[in-house]
Design a protein around this motif. Sequence first.
Motif, PDB file in Angstrom:
ATOM      1  N   ASP A  15       0.847  -1.191   0.000  1.00  0.00           N
ATOM      2  CA  ASP A  15       0.000   0.000   0.000  1.00  0.00           C
ATOM      3  C   ASP A  15       0.883   1.241   0.000  1.00  0.00           C
ATOM      4  OD1 ASP A  15      -2.024   1.995   0.580  1.00  0.00           O
ATOM      5  OD2 ASP A  15      -3.230   0.408   1.493  1.00  0.00           O
ATOM      6  N   HIS A  16       0.454   2.263  -0.720  1.00  0.00           N
ATOM      7  CA  HIS A  16       1.184   3.532  -0.736  1.00  0.00           C
ATOM      8  C   HIS A  16       0.884   4.372   0.499  1.00  0.00           C
ATOM      9  CE1 HIS A  16       3.572   6.621  -2.556  1.00  0.00           C
ATOM     10  NE2 HIS A  16       2.574   7.476  -2.697  1.00  0.00           N
ATOM     11  N   HIS A  17      -0.056   3.915   1.325  1.00  0.00           N
ATOM     12  CA  HIS A  17      -0.451   4.608   2.549  1.00  0.00           C
ATOM     13  C   HIS A  17      -0.407   3.624   3.709  1.00  0.00           C
ATOM     14  CE1 HIS A  17      -2.466   6.368  -0.977  1.00  0.00           C
ATOM     15  NE2 HIS A  17      -2.159   7.528  -0.429  1.00  0.00           N
ATOM     16  N   SER A  18      -0.230   4.122   4.915  1.00  0.00           N
ATOM     17  CA  SER A  18      -0.102   3.226   6.067  1.00  0.00           C
ATOM     18  C   SER A  18      -1.445   2.671   6.534  1.00  0.00           C
ATOM     19  CB  SER A  18       0.562   3.962   7.228  1.00  0.00           C
ATOM     20  OG  SER A  18      -0.319   4.926   7.791  1.00  0.00           O
ATOM     21  N   ASP A  19      -2.556   3.375   6.263  1.00  0.00           N
ATOM     22  CA  ASP A  19      -3.894   2.970   6.717  1.00  0.00           C
ATOM     23  C   ASP A  19      -3.932   2.750   8.229  1.00  0.00           C
ATOM     24  OD1 ASP A  19      -4.537   3.130   4.075  1.00  0.00           O
ATOM     25  OD2 ASP A  19      -4.995   1.013   3.789  1.00  0.00           O
ATOM     26  N   MET A  20      -3.178   3.590   8.954  1.00  0.00           N
ATOM     27  CA  MET A  20      -3.115   3.482  10.405  1.00  0.00           C
ATOM     28  C   MET A  20      -3.475   4.800  11.093  1.00  0.00           C
ATOM     29  SD  MET A  20      -0.077   0.910  11.506  1.00  0.00           S
ATOM     30  CE  MET A  20      -0.544   1.263  13.198  1.00  0.00           C
TER      31      MET A  20
END
Length: 255
Positions: A89-94
């Motif tokens: 993923d290009h984003h952490s989603d955290m």
Amino acid sequence: MESTVVLMNFTHVYEQEIFANSFYHRWVDCTDLTGTNCFCDATSASTIMKRINSYSPEGIHFIDSGNYHYVSKFWIDKIKEPFSLIVFDHHSDMQTARFNDMISCGCWIKVILDTNPYLRKVYIIGAKEESVNAILSQYRNRVKFYNETELFQEDRRNQFILENTDHPLYISIDKDILNATSAITNWDQGSLSLENLEKLLILILTKTRVIGVDVCGEYSEPANVFSAKRASFINSNTNKRLLTLVLSLKNMIHI
């Protein structure tokens, strides 16, 4: 429960992608649901879980655009043994959830870390630096980041494999990790090529035990007919290649 190829349709996007007709699959229609775009309310979350209740986490699941990446949690919650999670993923989603009773595409990994008793570790591959730097310190011992090239280095690759011999893995892929010639998504994207993503997947699928895989990152909000057709062609080709790869190695994973 059934282990198979599942397409979860929230935005009608798979109806435009040719790959969906190239393989036998189960269709989970979610286009009638409200309260699901980016954030998912409790009512729709309950409905989604009921609709996938008969399916196993073992298999490959296509879950529409990155706006619906939180659906990975519903598949992962079916796992009832210790496991680790790999997320491309290009984003952490955290991020921290904005609303306590809602899960979102930006916080689902943090929610799993907070609530899933079987999850041992999360490996996030390809997240941009600013999202990595924003991770709260209390999660640092359970979340490990790799940039797009680290696993092509022999020492880092060997370390990764050694770390993942005790527990099986679940793989979640957001195509926004890919460059714009390999995928068209709703979000800003990374620079990984499809060929290099395939190489990393082959490494993981052949060297570790993998329970299942999910894929998101469709382009569900095209500006015009031309952009819609271009996105459909590129994403369909990428989905077909990912699906073909996973199915070709299915004897090495639980599908």
